[in-house]
Design a protein around this motif. Sequence first.
Motif, short mmCIF file in Angstrom:
data_model
loop_
_atom_site.label_atom_id
_atom_site.label_comp_id
_atom_site.label_asym_id
_atom_site.label_seq_id
_atom_site.Cartn_x
_atom_site.Cartn_y
_atom_site.Cartn_z
N SER A 108 -38.82 -85.65 37.91
CA SER A 108 -37.24 -86.43 37.46
C SER A 108 -37.64 -86.63 35.45
N SER A 109 -38.81 -87.30 35.46
CA SER A 109 -39.35 -88.55 34.03
C SER A 109 -39.74 -88.09 33.52
N ALA A 110 -39.99 -87.02 33.80
CA ALA A 110 -40.82 -86.18 32.89
C ALA A 110 -39.73 -84.93 31.82
N ALA A 111 -38.12 -85.15 32.10
CA ALA A 111 -37.11 -85.14 31.18
C ALA A 111 -36.62 -86.03 30.96
N SER A 112 -37.13 -87.10 31.21
CA SER A 112 -36.70 -88.18 30.53
C SER A 112 -37.61 -88.72 29.25
N ASP A 113 -39.13 -88.77 29.51
CA ASP A 113 -39.93 -89.25 28.83
C ASP A 113 -40.08 -88.52 27.45
N VAL A 114 -39.80 -87.36 27.56
CA VAL A 114 -40.05 -86.21 26.58
C VAL A 114 -39.00 -86.03 25.58
N TYR A 115 -37.85 -87.37 26.43
CA TYR A 115 -36.04 -86.17 25.00
C TYR A 115 -36.70 -86.96 23.75
N LYS A 116 -37.42 -87.68 23.33
CA LYS A 116 -37.17 -87.98 21.85
C LYS A 116 -37.39 -87.68 20.60
N ARG A 117 -38.56 -86.20 20.98
CA ARG A 117 -39.09 -85.81 21.12
C ARG A 117 -38.41 -83.79 20.84
N GLN A 118 -37.12 -83.41 21.79
CA GLN A 118 -36.81 -82.64 22.22
C GLN A 118 -35.62 -82.83 21.19
N LEU A 119 -35.87 -80.73 20.56
CA LEU A 119 -34.72 -80.80 19.60
C LEU A 119 -33.21 -80.34 20.10
N TYR A 120 -33.42 -79.12 20.88
CA TYR A 120 -32.12 -78.90 22.18
C TYR A 120 -32.51 -78.42 22.95
N ILE A 121 -32.05 -77.78 23.69
CA ILE A 121 -32.25 -76.91 25.29
C ILE A 121 -31.30 -76.24 25.39
N LYS A 122 -31.65 -75.43 25.48
CA LYS A 122 -31.29 -73.79 25.90
C LYS A 122 -30.71 -73.02 27.54
N SER A 123 -30.21 -72.87 27.54
CA SER A 123 -30.16 -72.37 29.42
C SER A 123 -29.47 -70.46 29.13
N ALA A 124 -30.30 -69.87 29.77
CA ALA A 124 -30.48 -68.87 29.79
C ALA A 124 -31.04 -68.17 30.99
N TYR A 125 -30.73 -67.80 32.22
CA TYR A 125 -30.38 -67.09 33.35
C TYR A 125 -30.87 -67.65 34.58
N HIS A 126 -30.39 -69.11 34.53
CA HIS A 126 -30.85 -70.35 35.60
C HIS A 126 -32.39 -70.93 34.98
N VAL A 127 -32.30 -70.28 34.02
CA VAL A 127 -34.03 -70.75 32.87
C VAL A 127 -33.34 -72.14 32.31
N LEU A 128 -33.91 -73.42 32.26
CA LEU A 128 -33.38 -73.88 30.90
C LEU A 128 -34.84 -74.32 29.90
N SER A 129 -34.52 -74.03 29.10
CA SER A 129 -35.64 -73.80 27.64
C SER A 129 -35.50 -74.91 26.98
N VAL A 130 -36.90 -75.82 27.09
CA VAL A 130 -36.09 -77.21 26.35
C VAL A 130 -37.18 -76.96 25.21
N PHE A 131 -36.33 -77.42 23.57
CA PHE A 131 -37.39 -77.42 22.35
C PHE A 131 -37.75 -78.54 21.97
N CYS A 132 -38.49 -78.87 22.35
CA CYS A 132 -38.62 -79.57 21.10
C CYS A 132 -39.99 -79.82 19.74
N GLU A 133 -40.47 -80.78 19.37
CA GLU A 133 -41.39 -80.54 17.64
C GLU A 133 -41.62 -79.71 18.07
N ALA A 134 -42.81 -79.33 18.55
CA ALA A 134 -43.84 -78.93 18.69
C ALA A 134 -44.01 -78.37 19.91
#
Length: 103
Positions: free
Chosen positions: A3-29
Amino acid sequence: SSSSAASDVYKRQLYIKSAYHVLSVFCEADFFQTRQYSLESILPMLDKDFIQCHKQYIINTSKVLHLDITSKIVTLTSNDSIPIGKSFLQDIECFYRKGTPND
């Protein structure tokens, strides 16, 4: 913990996409996927810069390069184009009327 993994990387996150019950978290790299959360459940864990703009997308407003209300597209600093859903348009407009995060 994951759960802290989600908040740790949020500063680098660009967007989050949901498809077929999977969240794809897109970061800069890179990006990662998780089945642990839905958009609804992850949003409260994220920084206030994150807003939902579409039923499948959450964006990091601090990474917005351009907002086109007419064509309902948000362009991010990564040059990704993210759609704005009709029901979220008003929220997005209100958010940006208050002043963009980069002011």
